[in-house]
Design an enzyme around this catalytic site. Structure first.
Site, PDB file in Angstrom:
ATOM      1  N   HIS A 196       0.859  -1.180   0.000  1.00  0.00           N
ATOM      2  CA  HIS A 196       0.000   0.000   0.000  1.00  0.00           C
ATOM      3  C   HIS A 196       0.896   1.232   0.000  1.00  0.00           C
ATOM      4  O   HIS A 196       1.683   1.440   0.935  1.00  0.00           O
ATOM      5  CB  HIS A 196      -0.918   0.019   1.225  1.00  0.00           C
ATOM      6  N   CYS A 197       0.772   2.036  -1.041  1.00  0.00           N
ATOM      7  CA  CYS A 197       1.641   3.203  -1.189  1.00  0.00           C
ATOM      8  C   CYS A 197       0.862   4.475  -0.864  1.00  0.00           C
ATOM      9  O   CYS A 197      -0.030   4.863  -1.628  1.00  0.00           O
ATOM     10  CB  CYS A 197       2.199   3.271  -2.613  1.00  0.00           C
ATOM     11  N   PRO A 198       1.150   5.135   0.244  1.00  0.00           N
ATOM     12  CA  PRO A 198       0.436   6.384   0.549  1.00  0.00           C
ATOM     13  C   PRO A 198       0.791   7.514  -0.406  1.00  0.00           C
ATOM     14  O   PRO A 198       0.020   8.467  -0.551  1.00  0.00           O
ATOM     15  CB  PRO A 198       0.869   6.696   1.985  1.00  0.00           C
ATOM     16  N   TRP A 199       1.962   7.439  -1.077  1.00  0.00           N
ATOM     17  CA  TRP A 199       2.363   8.511  -1.986  1.00  0.00           C
ATOM     18  C   TRP A 199       1.487   8.573  -3.234  1.00  0.00           C
ATOM     19  O   TRP A 199       1.342   9.642  -3.829  1.00  0.00           O
ATOM     20  CB  TRP A 199       3.827   8.343  -2.384  1.00  0.00           C
ATOM     21  N   GLY A 201      -1.663   7.173  -2.970  1.00  0.00           N
ATOM     22  CA  GLY A 201      -3.014   7.138  -2.431  1.00  0.00           C
ATOM     23  C   GLY A 201      -3.801   5.918  -2.833  1.00  0.00           C
ATOM     24  O   GLY A 201      -5.035   5.993  -2.962  1.00  0.00           O
TER      25      GLY A 201
END
Length: 476
Positions: A196-199, A201
């Site tokens: 899961h990449c928060p950058w 979203g």
């Protein structure tokens, strides 16, 4: 004689014709529900996702870091095109802003494609599917006989000679496919889950991994490109006016250089790491867990690798894109409302939800011909030729039980024999009387010996004739 005649036995049995094609037909349900606008599936999606543009855009709920990514890229690139490119195109070559523009649009396109797409979410099991799966688990583990120990929630499959365990997801109520995992932030099982990449979203999975890799790779080139030419700009100005004056003339270059310097290491390092993963056909989740590490044993190898770096890269970047499995923009099918029966005690054949239900309620729609209420002999009604139906052996039944009539026994089973009732004779199928109990006793219609079998040309004529016959019976 017409129903509206001046004299005759039908004068007391007058009836008005009922239009079966109008919206106010008595065949319709009195408890008809109002039509509501159908909902789309994204409006009731169980995961923790946000949807925009009527479900076309799907993102994670935590999107704050994604907006920070957008701001950093837009601001840095905007300052570069506004303050550095005019000087560089004049002093060096006009190709610099052109190449920078191509890289910028490619970065933005792959970023939005990664952030706004379905990463490969697996649909959750329905209650019936979950209950059936629970029964299968209990039977497979012998827990149905009783016991306090819960059954193990794993399955083993063989992939290219390697044993792979499939784990059961207690949230989605499914056995996750190979390489799938449940994201705790999005609360979804994602096929070929990477991380899961928060950058960006969003989760990175099977359906958007190639776009994520192209995003970080192109962003690495853009960052290096901007940083290199910002330094070039400052050096050229320093040769003319000095270093301090160059910084005063172009303060935006300092900000660009600082942002690029601190971000280039992480971006380039991330690109190199995912290049290694693609070349070995692994995911970040598998690499962190050490699923295919040699430390677990000599026979532990990656069953998904093709054994060739070039083939692994082509499979990850150039293979066919799998379709979405959740159909987030599809409509929710509402439950079909059950029509309420009439309250006057009269069975109205044909007033059902569909043609299949109508066939069950109206014997004339069966594959074999049978008798309906319209077939009762009426004075003055012209009989039509048609095949003769047979009735079952049993007690007389009212018209509401007519759908239960079959053709298993002969018509003579329902007709009194000559030895039992004197004065009666065996009748031909065309002269067969109505079954006893169909009409009130004492009615002149019950003594008729003519059987009329109606052969309909369409469903509408059946509907209308059935209503007419029932109205006549009720008026009698």
């Amino acid at each position: 004689m017409t129903p509206g005649g001046g004299s005759g036995p039908m004068k007391d049995c007058e009836y008005s014709q009922i239009s079966t094609h109008s919206s106010s037909s008595p065949m319709e349900s009195p408890h008809k529900k109002k039509k509501t606008a159908p909902k789309r599936k994204w409006e009731v999606f169980p995961g923790r996702n946000k949807f925009f543009c009527n479900g076309r855009i799907m993102m994670a709920r935590q999107t704050g870091v994604f907006y920070l990514t957008l701001v950093l890229i837009l601001v840095t690139s905007g300052l570069f095109f506004a303050f550095d490119c005019p000087y560089l195109s004049e002093k060096i070559t006009p190709a610099i802003p052109a190449i920078g523009g191509i890289l910028f649009f490619f970065v933005m396109g792959t970023l939005l494609r990664t952030s706004f797409s379905d990463p490969g979410v697996l649909p959750r099991a329905t209650p019936d599917e979950a209950a059936d799966l629970e029964r299968q688990i209990d039977i497979a583990n012998g827990s149905s006989s009783g016991g306090y120990r819960p059954p193990p929630r794993t399955k083993e499959v063989i992939i290219n000679g390697q044993t792979v365990k499939l784990k059961y997801c207690f949230t989605c109520k499914i056995f996750r496919p190979p390489r799938a995992s449940h994201c705790s932030l999005c609360d979804n099982c994602v096929e070929r889950f990477d991380h899961h990449c928060p950058w960006v979203g969003n989760c990175v999975g099977k359906r958007n991994y190639r776009f994520f890799y192209m995003f970080i790779l192109s962003l690495s080139f853009l960052t290096v490109f901007i940083f290199a030419f910002v330094i070039t700009h400052v050096i050229l100005r320093s040769q003319q006016t000095g270093f301090l004056n160059a910084l005063k003339d172009s303060p935006a270059s300092v900000l660009e250089a600082v942002v690029c310097f601190f971000s280039v290491w992480s971006i380039v390092g991330l690109s190199g790491f995912h290049t290694y993963l693609i070349s070995s056909n692994q995911t970040t989740n598998e690499d962190i867990k050490g699923s295919w590490s040699n430390k677990r044993g000599k026979e532990n190898y990656n069953p998904y690798s093709y054994g060739n770096i070039f083939t692994n890269c082509c499979a990850a970047l150039c293979g066919p894109l799998s379709p979405s499995l959740i159909d987030r923009r599809g409509f929710i099918q509402p439950d079909t409302p059950q029509l309420a029966g009439p309250s006057n005690g009269i069975t109205m054949y044909g007033a059902t939800q569909s043609q299949s239900n109508m066939a069950a309620a109206t014997p004339l729609l069966q594959s074999e011909p049978s008798i309906t209420s319209e077939e009762l002999p009426l004075p003055g009604k012209t009989s039509l030729s048609g095949p003769c139906a047979t009735l079952t052996l049993g007690q007389p039944t009212p018209p509401s039980s007519m759908p239960n009539l079959t053709s298993d026994t002969g018509l003579t089973d329902m007709i009194p024999l000559k030895e039992e009732h004197e004065g009666h004779q065996f009748l031909t199928p065309e002269e067969a009387p109505s079954p006893p109990g169909m009409l009130p006793s004492g009615s002149p219609i019950t003594h008729s010996h003519t059987m009329h079998v109606l052969s309909l040309a369409s469903q509408d004529s059946l509907h209308e004739d059935s209503v007419r016959g029932l109205v006549k019976l009720s008026s009698v």
